[in-house]
Design a protein around this motif. Sequence first.
Motif, PDB file in Angstrom:
ATOM      1  N   THR A   1      -4.194   1.959  -3.432  1.00 19.48           N
ATOM      2  CA  THR A   1      -3.590   3.289  -3.379  1.00 19.48           C
ATOM      3  C   THR A   1      -4.722   3.839  -2.436  1.00 19.48           C
ATOM      4  OG1 THR A   1      -2.476   5.254  -3.817  1.00 19.48           O
ATOM      5  CG2 THR A   1      -4.357   4.376  -5.320  1.00 19.48           C
ATOM      6  N   THR A   2      -4.383   4.912  -1.499  1.00 16.90           N
ATOM      7  CA  THR A   2      -5.251   5.515  -0.793  1.00 16.90           C
ATOM      8  C   THR A   2      -5.355   7.143  -1.199  1.00 16.90           C
ATOM      9  OG1 THR A   2      -3.833   6.380   0.825  1.00 16.90           O
ATOM     10  CG2 THR A   2      -4.859   4.309   1.357  1.00 16.90           C
TER      11      THR A   2
ATOM     12  N   ALA B   1       2.164   1.475  -3.547  1.00 15.40           N
ATOM     13  CA  ALA B   1       1.265   2.107  -4.213  1.00 15.40           C
ATOM     14  C   ALA B   1       0.857   3.705  -4.000  1.00 15.40           C
ATOM     15  CB  ALA B   1      -0.216   1.418  -4.129  1.00 15.40           C
ATOM     16  N   ASP B   2       0.892   3.994  -3.030  1.00 18.20           N
ATOM     17  CA  ASP B   2       0.511   5.534  -2.660  1.00 18.20           C
ATOM     18  C   ASP B   2       1.724   6.357  -2.987  1.00 18.20           C
ATOM     19  OD1 ASP B   2      -1.750   4.943  -1.078  1.00 18.20           O
ATOM     20  OD2 ASP B   2      -0.977   5.251   0.731  1.00 18.20           O
TER      21      ASP B   2
ATOM     22  N   PHE C   1      -1.478  -1.007  -8.407  1.00 20.10           N
ATOM     23  CA  PHE C   1      -1.540   0.346  -7.621  1.00 20.10           C
ATOM     24  C   PHE C   1      -2.598   0.876  -7.380  1.00 20.10           C
ATOM     25  CE2 PHE C   1       3.292   0.886  -8.924  1.00 20.10           C
ATOM     26  CZ  PHE C   1       3.682   0.149  -7.944  1.00 20.10           C
TER      27      PHE C   1
ATOM     28  N   VAL D   1       0.876  -1.473  -0.025  1.00 20.54           N
ATOM     29  CA  VAL D   1      -0.134   0.061  -0.049  1.00 20.54           C
ATOM     30  C   VAL D   1       0.757   1.434   0.027  1.00 20.54           C
ATOM     31  CG1 VAL D   1      -1.618   1.165   1.249  1.00 20.54           C
ATOM     32  CG2 VAL D   1      -2.085  -1.254   0.980  1.00 20.54           C
TER      33      VAL D   1
ATOM     34  N   TYR E   1       0.594  -0.008 -12.598  1.00 18.49           N
ATOM     35  CA  TYR E   1      -0.524   0.794 -12.341  1.00 18.49           C
ATOM     36  C   TYR E   1      -1.737   0.223 -12.024  1.00 18.49           C
ATOM     37  CZ  TYR E   1      -2.548   5.033 -10.514  1.00 18.49           C
ATOM     38  OH  TYR E   1      -3.009   5.962  -9.568  1.00 18.49           O
TER      39      TYR E   1
ATOM     40  N   THR F   1       1.516   6.548  -6.739  1.00 22.74           N
ATOM     41  CA  THR F   1       0.602   7.345  -7.059  1.00 22.74           C
ATOM     42  C   THR F   1       0.996   9.058  -6.904  1.00 22.74           C
ATOM     43  OG1 THR F   1      -0.825   5.481  -6.786  1.00 22.74           O
ATOM     44  CG2 THR F   1      -1.728   7.835  -7.094  1.00 22.74           C
TER      45      THR F   1
ATOM     46  N   THR G   1      -0.243   6.047   6.123  1.00 23.97           N
ATOM     47  CA  THR G   1      -0.153   4.611   5.486  1.00 23.97           C
ATOM     48  C   THR G   1       1.317   4.280   6.270  1.00 23.97           C
ATOM     49  OG1 THR G   1      -1.146   5.116   3.248  1.00 23.97           O
ATOM     50  CG2 THR G   1       0.365   3.286   3.721  1.00 23.97           C
TER      51      THR G   1
END
Length: 157
Positions: free
Chosen positions: A88-89, A24-25, A84, A21, A81, A28, A116
Motif C-alpha cells: 500500500t501507498t 491494497a490502497d 496489503f 496496489v 492485511y 487500507t 495509484t
Amino acid sequence: MQVNIGITQEQRKSIAEGLAVLLADSYTLYLKTHNYHWNVTGPMFQSLHTLFEGQYQELAVAVDDIAERIRALGEFAPGSYKEFAKITTIQEAEGTPTAEEMIKDLVKGHEAIAKTSRNIVPIAGNASDEVTLDILTQRMTVHEKTAWMLRSMVTTN
C-alpha cells in the motif's frame, strides 16, 4: 484453463500487479475510514460519522470489484492485511486524530488512490484493456470527488 481474452499473459500480470496496489490502497483506506467512523468526536460528530460510513461502504464494494478484476485477468488477488501492508501507498494513522485531522488524512488517502489508479492507466491502455480502464476511471472519479468534498470541509490548509 488458460485465459484467452486478447491480452497477453505478461500484460495481464502487469495490470494485475498494479491492481494489487490499488486493492491494497483501497482496503487500507477502507480500514482507516471505518476506524474514523467509529472514533470521530466533536461538534461535527453526526455528519462525519454518517459521511465516513457512506465512504467505507463504497470502498467495500470497490475492493471486491478490484479483486474480481485481478482474478478475471488470471492472477490471484492479495487477501491479507499482511500482504496489503507490504504494497500500500497509504500510511496508517497513529492514535486518534481530531475530526479535522481525520478529514485531512482521508483527503491524502483519496488522492493517493487517484494517483495509484492513474499510474495503471497506461499499462491497461497499452493492452487495450477497456474493462480495467473503466474500473480505473470510476475509481479516479470517486476518489477525486471525495477528496474535493473533504477538502471543502477543512478550515485551514
